[in-house]
Write a protein that holds these residues in place. Structure first.
Motif, short mmCIF file in Angstrom:
data_model
loop_
_atom_site.label_atom_id
_atom_site.label_comp_id
_atom_site.label_asym_id
_atom_site.label_seq_id
_atom_site.Cartn_x
_atom_site.Cartn_y
_atom_site.Cartn_z
N ILE A 88 -0.01 -12.95 3.28
CA ILE A 88 0.44 -11.72 3.91
C ILE A 88 -0.41 -11.52 5.15
O ILE A 88 -1.64 -11.48 5.07
CB ILE A 88 0.29 -10.53 2.94
N HIS A 89 0.24 -11.42 6.29
CA HIS A 89 -0.46 -11.25 7.57
C HIS A 89 -0.31 -9.82 8.04
O HIS A 89 0.76 -9.24 7.97
CB HIS A 89 0.13 -12.18 8.63
N GLY A 90 -1.40 -9.27 8.55
CA GLY A 90 -1.32 -7.96 9.18
C GLY A 90 -0.61 -8.06 10.51
O GLY A 90 -0.42 -9.15 11.05
N GLN A 91 -0.19 -6.92 11.04
CA GLN A 91 0.47 -6.89 12.33
C GLN A 91 -0.19 -5.85 13.22
O GLN A 91 -0.71 -4.85 12.74
CB GLN A 91 1.95 -6.56 12.17
N ASP A 92 -0.15 -6.11 14.51
CA ASP A 92 -0.63 -5.15 15.49
C ASP A 92 0.56 -4.34 16.00
O ASP A 92 1.58 -4.91 16.38
CB ASP A 92 -1.30 -5.86 16.68
#
Length: 116
Positions: A88-92
């Motif tokens: 799971i990747h965070g987003q900006d």
């Protein structure tokens, strides 16, 4: 060909700036295996120079296409880890990437031979 640019990012945690270049044929279709991408960059307000090189050995190449990208982490990170697990990747949602001094150079080509 060599494509260079100066890049600055501000306010990013996950996303990265990327310089991409590829050749197109006379009809504007991308030629497979001709794309070159810079290392994904997060510069935290500093200007950094990036460079990509594209060998012009495909006779079908008629145009050069450039992209100045700001990519979320799932688009710039390498493939999924072994075992099929998906990270799971965070987003900006805020942040910026600035590109300046984009230059396209045709690199010199030298052929040497001797008779002996």
């Amino acid at each position: 060909y060599a494509v260079t640019a100066v890049v600055r990012t501000d306010g990013l945690r996950e996303a990265r700036a990327v310089l991409a270049a590829r050749f197109l044929d006379k009809d504007g279709n991308a030629l497979e295996d001709t794309e070159a991408r810079s290392t994904p960059l997060r510069t935290d307000g500093r200007w950094e120079r990036v460079r990509v090189e594209l060998p012009a050995d495909d006779a079908r190449a008629a145009f050069l296409q450039l992209e100045l990208l700001l990519l979320q982490s799932e688009l710039w990170r390498a493939g999924a880890p072994a075992g099929g697990a998906r990270p799971i990747h965070g987003q900006d949602f805020e942040g910026a990437a600035y590109f300046d001094d984009v230059t396209v150079e045709q690199l010199p080509r030298v052929e040497l031979w001797t008779d002996a």
